[in-house]
Design a protein around this motif. Structure first.
Motif, PDB file in Angstrom:
ATOM      1  N   GLU A  76       0.808  -1.220   0.000  1.00 48.72           N
ATOM      2  CA  GLU A  76       0.000   0.000   0.000  1.00 48.72           C
ATOM      3  C   GLU A  76       0.842   1.271   0.000  1.00 48.72           C
ATOM      4  O   GLU A  76       0.301   2.368  -0.151  1.00 48.72           O
ATOM      5  CB  GLU A  76      -0.931   0.006   1.223  1.00 48.72           C
ATOM      6  CG  GLU A  76      -1.912  -1.153   1.271  1.00 48.72           C
ATOM      7  CD  GLU A  76      -2.839  -1.060   2.455  1.00 48.72           C
ATOM      8  OE1 GLU A  76      -3.169   0.075   2.866  1.00 48.72           O
ATOM      9  OE2 GLU A  76      -3.244  -2.114   2.996  1.00 48.72           O
ATOM     10  N   VAL A  77       2.138   1.118   0.193  1.00 44.44           N
ATOM     11  CA  VAL A  77       3.021   2.286   0.290  1.00 44.44           C
ATOM     12  C   VAL A  77       3.986   2.287  -0.892  1.00 44.44           C
ATOM     13  O   VAL A  77       4.643   1.281  -1.178  1.00 44.44           O
ATOM     14  CB  VAL A  77       3.806   2.271   1.616  1.00 44.44           C
ATOM     15  CG1 VAL A  77       4.764   3.444   1.676  1.00 44.44           C
ATOM     16  CG2 VAL A  77       2.849   2.307   2.796  1.00 44.44           C
ATOM     17  N   LEU A  92      -3.020   3.500  13.855  1.00 49.26           N
ATOM     18  CA  LEU A  92      -3.312   4.784  14.511  1.00 49.26           C
ATOM     19  C   LEU A  92      -2.365   5.895  14.081  1.00 49.26           C
ATOM     20  O   LEU A  92      -2.768   7.062  14.001  1.00 49.26           O
ATOM     21  CB  LEU A  92      -3.253   4.609  16.035  1.00 49.26           C
ATOM     22  CG  LEU A  92      -4.296   3.660  16.639  1.00 49.26           C
ATOM     23  CD1 LEU A  92      -4.126   3.585  18.152  1.00 49.26           C
ATOM     24  CD2 LEU A  92      -5.703   4.093  16.271  1.00 49.26           C
ATOM     25  N   PHE A  93      -1.096   5.564  13.825  1.00 54.42           N
ATOM     26  CA  PHE A  93      -0.115   6.560  13.392  1.00 54.42           C
ATOM     27  C   PHE A  93       0.248   6.410  11.918  1.00 54.42           C
ATOM     28  O   PHE A  93       1.184   7.039  11.443  1.00 54.42           O
ATOM     29  CB  PHE A  93       1.160   6.461  14.232  1.00 54.42           C
ATOM     30  CG  PHE A  93       1.006   6.952  15.648  1.00 54.42           C
ATOM     31  CD1 PHE A  93      -0.181   7.513  16.080  1.00 54.42           C
ATOM     32  CD2 PHE A  93       2.057   6.851  16.550  1.00 54.42           C
ATOM     33  CE1 PHE A  93      -0.328   7.970  17.385  1.00 54.42           C
ATOM     34  CE2 PHE A  93       1.930   7.304  17.858  1.00 54.42           C
ATOM     35  CZ  PHE A  93       0.739   7.851  18.281  1.00 54.42           C
ATOM     36  N   GLY A  94      -0.487   5.588  11.210  1.00 54.85           N
ATOM     37  CA  GLY A  94      -0.183   5.382   9.804  1.00 54.85           C
ATOM     38  C   GLY A  94       0.935   4.369   9.599  1.00 54.85           C
ATOM     39  O   GLY A  94       1.310   3.620  10.510  1.00 54.85           O
ATOM     40  N   LEU A  95       1.484   4.350   8.387  1.00 55.25           N
ATOM     41  CA  LEU A  95       2.543   3.410   8.013  1.00 55.25           C
ATOM     42  C   LEU A  95       3.815   4.163   7.655  1.00 55.25           C
ATOM     43  O   LEU A  95       3.763   5.320   7.225  1.00 55.25           O
ATOM     44  CB  LEU A  95       2.103   2.569   6.804  1.00 55.25           C
ATOM     45  CG  LEU A  95       0.778   1.805   6.930  1.00 55.25           C
ATOM     46  CD1 LEU A  95       0.456   1.115   5.620  1.00 55.25           C
ATOM     47  CD2 LEU A  95       0.840   0.804   8.079  1.00 55.25           C
ATOM     48  N   ASP A  96       4.952   3.510   7.831  1.00 57.06           N
ATOM     49  CA  ASP A  96       6.204   4.127   7.412  1.00 57.06           C
ATOM     50  C   ASP A  96       6.480   3.789   5.958  1.00 57.06           C
ATOM     51  O   ASP A  96       5.634   3.232   5.247  1.00 57.06           O
ATOM     52  CB  ASP A  96       7.353   3.698   8.336  1.00 57.06           C
ATOM     53  CG  ASP A  96       7.733   2.238   8.165  1.00 57.06           C
ATOM     54  OD1 ASP A  96       7.078   1.523   7.376  1.00 57.06           O
ATOM     55  OD2 ASP A  96       8.702   1.801   8.818  1.00 57.06           O
ATOM     56  N   HIS A  97       7.669   4.103   5.481  1.00 57.03           N
ATOM     57  CA  HIS A  97       7.989   3.949   4.060  1.00 57.03           C
ATOM     58  C   HIS A  97       8.098   2.490   3.627  1.00 57.03           C
ATOM     59  O   HIS A  97       8.148   2.206   2.428  1.00 57.03           O
ATOM     60  CB  HIS A  97       9.303   4.661   3.753  1.00 57.03           C
ATOM     61  CG  HIS A  97      10.482   4.126   4.507  1.00 57.03           C
ATOM     62  ND1 HIS A  97      10.601   4.262   5.874  1.00 57.03           N
ATOM     63  CD2 HIS A  97      11.582   3.449   4.099  1.00 57.03           C
ATOM     64  CE1 HIS A  97      11.733   3.702   6.275  1.00 57.03           C
ATOM     65  NE2 HIS A  97      12.343   3.200   5.230  1.00 57.03           N
ATOM     66  N   LEU A  98       8.143   1.562   4.581  1.00 56.31           N
ATOM     67  CA  LEU A  98       8.219   0.134   4.254  1.00 56.31           C
ATOM     68  C   LEU A  98       6.932  -0.604   4.602  1.00 56.31           C
ATOM     69  O   LEU A  98       6.903  -1.835   4.611  1.00 56.31           O
ATOM     70  CB  LEU A  98       9.402  -0.517   4.988  1.00 56.31           C
ATOM     71  CG  LEU A  98      10.797  -0.026   4.590  1.00 56.31           C
ATOM     72  CD1 LEU A  98      11.865  -0.710   5.439  1.00 56.31           C
ATOM     73  CD2 LEU A  98      11.056  -0.274   3.106  1.00 56.31           C
ATOM     74  N   GLY A  99       5.878   0.134   4.889  1.00 55.86           N
ATOM     75  CA  GLY A  99       4.602  -0.488   5.200  1.00 55.86           C
ATOM     76  C   GLY A  99       4.517  -1.069   6.599  1.00 55.86           C
ATOM     77  O   GLY A  99       3.708  -1.973   6.846  1.00 55.86           O
TER      78      GLY A  99
END
Length: 320
Positions: A76-77, A92-99
């Motif tokens: 998704e990223v 809750l805080f979203g995803l980082d650059h690696l999902g």
């Protein structure tokens, strides 16, 4: 006034404040200080922040809803296209650059941050206390030879204090190589001269007390006087400084990790490493940087507020 002079004057002032064992009202120094702390909003806020940080660091790995290293939502990223996933129900805080789930990584990263800060502070405290005891004992009971030893030790600590702390930490870390242990040692080395000068100043203040003169008149060995009388009564300012040093250690450890001198495994959650990884994507996903940055700032602020409140509580000029 130079940076080194400012540092040493603050350290010496703290040693002076805790040298007095009784207040004008006859109450013990620490009992009176604790009474003032209970009524200090700054101390209460600092204590609440610290307590919350410690609780999260201890139970965080069990509270994390997902594995901090699992790239569950990698599909998704698309970081190279600037497509990120923000806060939503399952993240809750979203995803980082690696999902990976940012909330889980923040919770687990708190323990790593606390570990680095505490171990770094303890390294500086133990080694600094050893240097301070040797220097203080030499200056107090060592005679002319002891004075010369004290002068040499204090000049070395003054040189270390004159160097910007982050620059000194980076220099040590660059020599030792990239690792989590390196960060702890580098930040700990920065704390050594602070604790050394503080304990030495407190021991000098205690050296002229009546109980020391009485012990010497009874023929008690100097080593025993230092270890059983002077040193135990000189530890009060060190306790205060340890609280302040934890804030400094957390910030400097995060800075070293941000500069790429921390844990070589970027998959291991640590707030400084997370901040370093997120900087490349600030334009498209600013919250990736904001979460660890705010956590570092608030945690360091908590230790600073409590430490400064303790320092003020010990200052006789501020007592009512």
């Amino acid at each position: 006034m130079s940076l080194a002079t400012t540092k040493t004057s603050k350290i010496d002032r703290l040693a002076e404040l805790t040298a007095k064992k009784e207040t004008s009202s006859g109450a013990s120094l620490w009992r009176e200080a604790f009474r003032r702390l209970r009524g200090s909003k700054m101390a209460i806020i600092g204590a609440v922040v610290i307590a919350a940080f410690v609780v999260v660091a201890i139970v965080g790995p069990w509270l994390a809803p997902y594995a901090p290293t699992a790239q569950t939502w990698r599909g998704e990223v698309f970081a190279n296209q600037g497509r990120f996933v923000g806060a939503r129900g399952e993240n809750l805080f979203g995803l980082d650059h690696l999902g990976r789930d940012m909330f889980s990584r923040m919770l687990v990263g708190a323990r790593q941050t606390l570990l680095v800060g505490v171990v770094s502070m303890l390294i500086g405290l133990v080694l600094g206390a050893l240097v301070g005891v040797v220097s203080g004992a030499a200056a107090t009971l060592g005679g002319r030879a002891g004075q010369r030893l004290d002068d040499v030790v204090m000049r070395v600590t003054d040189i270390m204090l004159a160097l910007p702390s982050l620059l000194l930490a980076v220099s040590v870390a660059a020599v030792l190589g990239q690792s989590l242990t390196t960060v702890m040692i580098a930040v700990g080395v920065v704390q050594i001269p602070i604790f050394a000068r503080l304990l030495r100043g407190s021991m000098l203040a205690q050296g002229g007390k009546d109980y020391v003169l009485a012990a010497r008149s009874l023929g008690i060995r100097k080593r025993r006087i230092v270890l059983t009388q002077i040193m135990p009564n000189s530890l009060s300012p060190v306790i205060v400084q340890a609280t302040l040093s934890l804030a400094t250690a957390i910030i400097e450890a995060a800075a070293l990790s941000y500069l790429g001198l921390g844990n070589p495994d970027p998959a291991v959650p640590e707030w400084g490493v997370m901040l370093s990884q997120a900087q490349r994507f600030f334009d498209n996903a600013p919250m990736m940087s904001m979460y660890p940055a705010v956590a570092i700032i608030v945690t360091a602020l908590g230790f600073t507020l409590l430490g400064e409140a303790m320092r003020e509580a010990l200052d006789p000029k501020l007592r009512g």
